[in-house]
Design a protein around this motif. Structure first.
Motif, mmCIF file in Angstrom:
data_model
loop_
_atom_site.group_PDB
_atom_site.id
_atom_site.type_symbol
_atom_site.label_atom_id
_atom_site.label_comp_id
_atom_site.label_asym_id
_atom_site.label_seq_id
_atom_site.Cartn_x
_atom_site.Cartn_y
_atom_site.Cartn_z
ATOM 1 N N VAL A 107 33.979 42.920 28.745
ATOM 2 C CA VAL A 107 34.183 42.575 30.156
ATOM 3 C C VAL A 107 35.536 43.096 30.617
ATOM 4 C CG1 VAL A 107 34.501 40.682 31.790
ATOM 5 C CG2 VAL A 107 32.661 40.568 30.104
ATOM 6 N N ASP A 108 36.567 42.826 29.829
ATOM 7 C CA ASP A 108 37.916 43.263 30.207
ATOM 8 C C ASP A 108 38.015 44.793 30.244
ATOM 9 O OD1 ASP A 108 38.697 40.642 30.429
ATOM 10 O OD2 ASP A 108 39.580 40.538 28.426
ATOM 11 N N THR A 109 37.371 45.465 29.291
ATOM 12 C CA THR A 109 37.370 46.925 29.292
ATOM 13 C C THR A 109 36.689 47.468 30.546
ATOM 14 O OG1 THR A 109 37.341 47.003 26.878
ATOM 15 C CG2 THR A 109 36.631 48.978 28.024
ATOM 16 N N THR A 110 35.589 46.832 30.936
ATOM 17 C CA THR A 110 34.882 47.251 32.143
ATOM 18 C C THR A 110 35.735 47.036 33.380
ATOM 19 O OG1 THR A 110 32.787 46.625 31.080
ATOM 20 C CG2 THR A 110 32.745 47.010 33.459
ATOM 21 N N LEU A 111 36.393 45.892 33.451
ATOM 22 C CA LEU A 111 37.264 45.610 34.593
ATOM 23 C C LEU A 111 38.394 46.636 34.683
ATOM 24 C CD1 LEU A 111 37.539 41.710 34.322
ATOM 25 C CD2 LEU A 111 36.178 43.012 35.951
ATOM 26 N N ASN A 118 38.668 53.182 40.578
ATOM 27 C CA ASN A 118 38.427 52.795 41.975
ATOM 28 C C ASN A 118 36.958 52.492 42.226
ATOM 29 O OD1 ASN A 118 39.354 52.189 44.569
ATOM 30 N ND2 ASN A 118 38.914 54.241 45.325
ATOM 31 N N LEU A 119 36.350 51.717 41.314
ATOM 32 C CA LEU A 119 34.953 51.327 41.417
ATOM 33 C C LEU A 119 34.835 49.841 41.689
ATOM 34 C CD1 LEU A 119 33.624 53.238 38.283
ATOM 35 C CD2 LEU A 119 33.187 53.861 40.662
ATOM 36 N N GLY A 120 33.794 49.463 42.411
ATOM 37 C CA GLY A 120 33.490 48.056 42.580
ATOM 38 C C GLY A 120 32.867 47.483 41.320
ATOM 39 N N ILE A 121 32.906 46.153 41.193
ATOM 40 C CA ILE A 121 32.322 45.439 40.056
ATOM 41 C C ILE A 121 31.143 44.617 40.541
ATOM 42 C CG2 ILE A 121 32.688 43.440 38.544
ATOM 43 C CD1 ILE A 121 33.773 45.749 37.209
ATOM 44 N N HIS A 122 30.010 44.735 39.817
ATOM 45 C CA HIS A 122 28.861 43.863 40.043
ATOM 46 C C HIS A 122 28.774 42.878 38.892
ATOM 47 C CE1 HIS A 122 24.861 42.456 41.078
ATOM 48 N NE2 HIS A 122 24.435 42.786 39.867
ATOM 49 N N ILE A 152 31.405 28.359 35.820
ATOM 50 C CA ILE A 152 31.409 29.212 37.012
ATOM 51 C C ILE A 152 32.835 29.403 37.520
ATOM 52 C CG2 ILE A 152 30.649 29.358 39.422
ATOM 53 C CD1 ILE A 152 28.054 27.949 38.514
ATOM 54 N N GLU A 153 33.652 28.349 37.470
ATOM 55 C CA GLU A 153 35.051 28.476 37.893
ATOM 56 C C GLU A 153 35.799 29.477 37.018
ATOM 57 O OE1 GLU A 153 36.445 24.497 37.701
ATOM 58 O OE2 GLU A 153 35.479 23.875 39.585
ATOM 59 N N ARG A 154 35.603 29.397 35.713
ATOM 60 C CA ARG A 154 36.290 30.314 34.797
ATOM 61 C C ARG A 154 35.769 31.740 34.972
ATOM 62 N NH1 ARG A 154 35.508 25.860 31.264
ATOM 63 N NH2 ARG A 154 33.691 26.905 30.337
ATOM 64 N N LEU A 155 34.461 31.860 35.212
ATOM 65 C CA LEU A 155 33.861 33.179 35.377
ATOM 66 C C LEU A 155 34.430 33.890 36.600
ATOM 67 C CD1 LEU A 155 31.690 35.149 34.304
ATOM 68 C CD2 LEU A 155 30.043 33.979 35.793
ATOM 69 N N VAL A 156 34.500 33.195 37.717
ATOM 70 C CA VAL A 156 35.043 33.782 38.939
ATOM 71 C C VAL A 156 36.530 34.074 38.784
ATOM 72 C CG1 VAL A 156 35.544 33.347 41.377
ATOM 73 C CG2 VAL A 156 33.289 32.801 40.444
ATOM 74 N N ALA A 157 37.242 33.199 38.105
ATOM 75 C CA ALA A 157 38.666 33.442 37.887
ATOM 76 C C ALA A 157 38.891 34.692 37.043
ATOM 77 C CB ALA A 157 39.308 32.228 37.206
ATOM 78 N N HIS A 158 37.973 34.957 36.117
ATOM 79 C CA HIS A 158 38.123 36.129 35.249
ATOM 80 C C HIS A 158 37.637 37.403 35.929
ATOM 81 C CE1 HIS A 158 39.204 37.282 31.135
ATOM 82 N NE2 HIS A 158 38.290 38.231 31.252
ATOM 83 N N VAL A 159 36.653 37.268 36.822
ATOM 84 C CA VAL A 159 36.106 38.425 37.546
ATOM 85 C C VAL A 159 36.209 38.123 39.048
ATOM 86 C CG1 VAL A 159 34.174 40.043 37.689
ATOM 87 C CG2 VAL A 159 34.482 38.684 35.627
ATOM 88 N N PRO A 160 37.424 38.088 39.585
ATOM 89 C CA PRO A 160 37.601 37.587 40.956
ATOM 90 C C PRO A 160 37.184 38.559 42.042
ATOM 91 C CG PRO A 160 39.702 38.307 40.065
ATOM 92 C CD PRO A 160 38.706 38.425 38.946
ATOM 93 N N ASP A 161 37.055 39.835 41.725
ATOM 94 C CA ASP A 161 36.863 40.842 42.773
ATOM 95 C C ASP A 161 35.469 41.447 42.798
ATOM 96 O OD1 ASP A 161 39.548 40.606 43.627
ATOM 97 O OD2 ASP A 161 40.192 41.893 41.969
ATOM 98 N N ALA A 162 34.497 40.767 42.211
ATOM 99 C CA ALA A 162 33.135 41.301 42.207
ATOM 100 C C ALA A 162 32.629 41.466 43.640
ATOM 101 C CB ALA A 162 32.203 40.379 41.428
#
Length: 385
Positions: A107-111, A118-122, A152-162
Motif C-alpha cells: 500500500v505504501d509503495t503504491t501511494l 502524479n496519479l490519483g489513488i483508487h 475505516i478511520e485508520r484506513l482513511v487516515a492512511h489513504v487520505p487522498d483517494a
C-alpha cells in the motif's frame, strides 16, 4: 520542445538504436480519453517491472494497489498502540503476520509511486464480506460496530487522498458471506431472501455512512462505488446479478446511504462471450437512477492454440464489448487489471498456458497488441461526457 516530450523522444531514439525490435511508443490512452471525460486506470502490483511502471505513468490517471487493501490483511497492520480506547474492540489484535506487513508495505509503495507519478489513488476495497475483519465475529454488536468504525478511520487516515473507493466489493459472491455473530448468508445471486437481505443492507448502509462521516473532516468527496464481477456476460449468473443489483442500490438509498456508482469488473473470457449490448443497457438503467459506472478490472482470458490467435481473439472480444459500453456517457473510468502480459497475475501464477491467455494491452518490451488499437478506436468513437 517541452522537457517531458524531449525525454520521451530521446528515450525512443535510444530504444530504436539499442534494440531494433523495440516497438514504437504507443499513444497515451489518458490523453486520448481525457477529452471524452473518461479516466484511465490500472492496478499497481508488487511485481511491477520498470516497463510496467513506465506504462502506468504514460497511460493512466489513476492507480489501485492490487488486493493489498483487503480488510482481513490490513486490519491488524494498521492498529497502533494507544489509538483505540479498548483493544477488545479490535477483535483479534495478535502480533502482525508477515502477510499483514507485506500488504501494508505494498500500500505504501503504491501511494509513493502514485504521488511521484502524479496519479490519483483508487481505494479497493473498504468492505469485502469474504475478507472480513479477523476475529470479530463473536463480539457483541457494540464492539463489532466499534471495530469496523476504527478500521475505516485508520484506513482513511492512511489513504487520505483517494479519488474513489470501492466501498462494497462483490456483494453477490459465489461464496458464503459471513456478516456477524457467526451468522452466514448465502449471497448467491439467486438466493437473496427475507431478513438476511435486510440485515445485509443495514450493514452495508452502516459501512457507507461511516466512511462518509470519516471523510468529512478531510474535506474530501471521493466517488463511492459498489464493485461487482459477472455483470458483463451472457450466463445465468450475469443476468441474475444485473437484475438484483439495482434492488440492492435502492435498498441502500432507502437507508440514506446512496452510493455514487457501480464498478463492473469485466474479467472477460472467450469461454463466455461478453454481452456488450446487455451491459450497456444495464449501465444506461443505472444512469437513469443517478449512478455512474466504472469499468474497474478489465482483462481477458483466451483459450486459443497460439499466442497470435489469442491476440486476435482478444482484440475482437474486448473491442466489440467496449464499442458498446463506452458509448454510454455515464461510464467515467476505464481501468485495467494490469497493462502488460508479463506482469499480469497469470504470469506470476506460472500458468502453463500463459502464452494463450493474452490478458492485457501490451506484450514484451511494451509492445502494443492489436487490442490496444481497438480500445483507442472505441474511446475515440465514444461521446463526450
Amino acid at each position: 520542445m517541452e522537457r517531458r516530450s524531449f525525454l520521451a523522444f530521446a528515450g525512443g531514439a535510444l530504444c530504436l538504436r539499442a534494440v531494433p525490435a523495440c516497438a514504437a511508443p504507443a499513444r497515451a490512452l489518458r490523453e486520448i480519453a481525457s477529452p471524452k471525460g473518461i479516466a484511465i486506470g490500472s492496478i499497481f502490483s508488487h511485481a511491477a517491472s520498470e516497463d510496467e511502471r513506465q506504462l502506468i505513468r504514460q497511460h493512466c490517471d489513476v492507480v489501485v494497489t492490487e488486493n493489498a487493501l483487503k480488510p482481513n490483511w490490513l486490519y491488524r497492520a494498521l492498529i497502533k498502540p494507544g489509538t483505540l480506547q479498548s483493544e477488545k474492540a479490535c477483535g483479534d489484535v495478535s502480533p502482525l503476520q508477515d502477510k499483514d506487513e507485506t500488504c501494508l508495505k505494498l500500500v505504501d509503495t503504491t501511494l509513493d509511486f502514485a504521488k511521484a507519478s502524479n496519479l490519483g489513488i483508487h481505494g479497493h476495497p473498504v468492505y469485502w464480506a469474504k475478507h472480513g475483519l479477523p476475529g470479530i465475529e463473536a463480539l457483541d454488536e457494540d464492539s463489532y460496530t466499534a471495530a469496523w468504525e476504527a478500521h475505516i478511520e485508520r484506513l482513511v487516515a492512511h489513504v487520505p487522498d483517494a479519488v474513489s473507493w470501492d466501498v462494497i466489493n462483490e456483494p453477490f459472491s459465489k461464496d458464503l458471506d459471513r456478516l456477524r455473530a457467526g451468522g452466514s448468508m448465502a449471497l448467491e445471486a439467486d438466493k437473496v431472501l427475507g431478513a438476511d437481505w435486510e440485515r445485509l443492507l443495514d450493514h452495508y448502509a452502516f459501512v457507507i455512512k461511516t466512511l462518509r462521516r470519516v471523510l468529512e473532516p478531510h474535506q474530501k468527496t471521493p466517488r463511492l462505488l459498489l464493485n461487482e464481477a459477472e455483470l458483463d456476460g451472457t450466463g445465468d449468473a450475469h443476468q441474475r446479478k444485473r437484475a438484483l443489483l439495482p434492488a440492492l442500490l435502492a435498498g441502500l438509498e432507502s437507508r440514506h446511504a446512496k452510493l455514487d456508482g457501480v464498478g463492473l469488473q469485466c474479467h472477460l473470457s472467450m469461454r463466455s462471450r461478453p454481452d456488450g449490448a446487455a451491459t450497456a443497457t444495464f449501465i444506461r438503467n443505472l444512469a437513469a437512477d443517478g449512478y455512474v459506472a466504472h469499468i474497474s478490472e478489465l482483462d481477458f482470458r483466451a483459450t486459443c492454440g497460439t499466442a497470435d490467435s489469442a491476440e486476435a481473439v482478444q482484440a475482437s472480444y474486448v473491442g466489440d464489448f467496449l464499442d458498446q459500453v463506452l458509448a454510454e456517457p455515464s461510464v467515467k473510468r476505464l481501468s485495467f487489471w494490469g497493462l502488460s502480459d508479463e506482469n499480469h497475475v497469470f504470469t506470476r501464477d506460472r500458468r502453463d498456458d500463459f502464452a494463450k491467455l493474452s490478458p492485457t494491452l501490451f506484450g514484451a518490451n511494451r509492445r502494443p497488441k492489436a487490442v490496444f488499437d481497438r480500445i483507442v478506436a472505441a474511446i475515440e468513437a465514444a461521446p463526450e461526457r
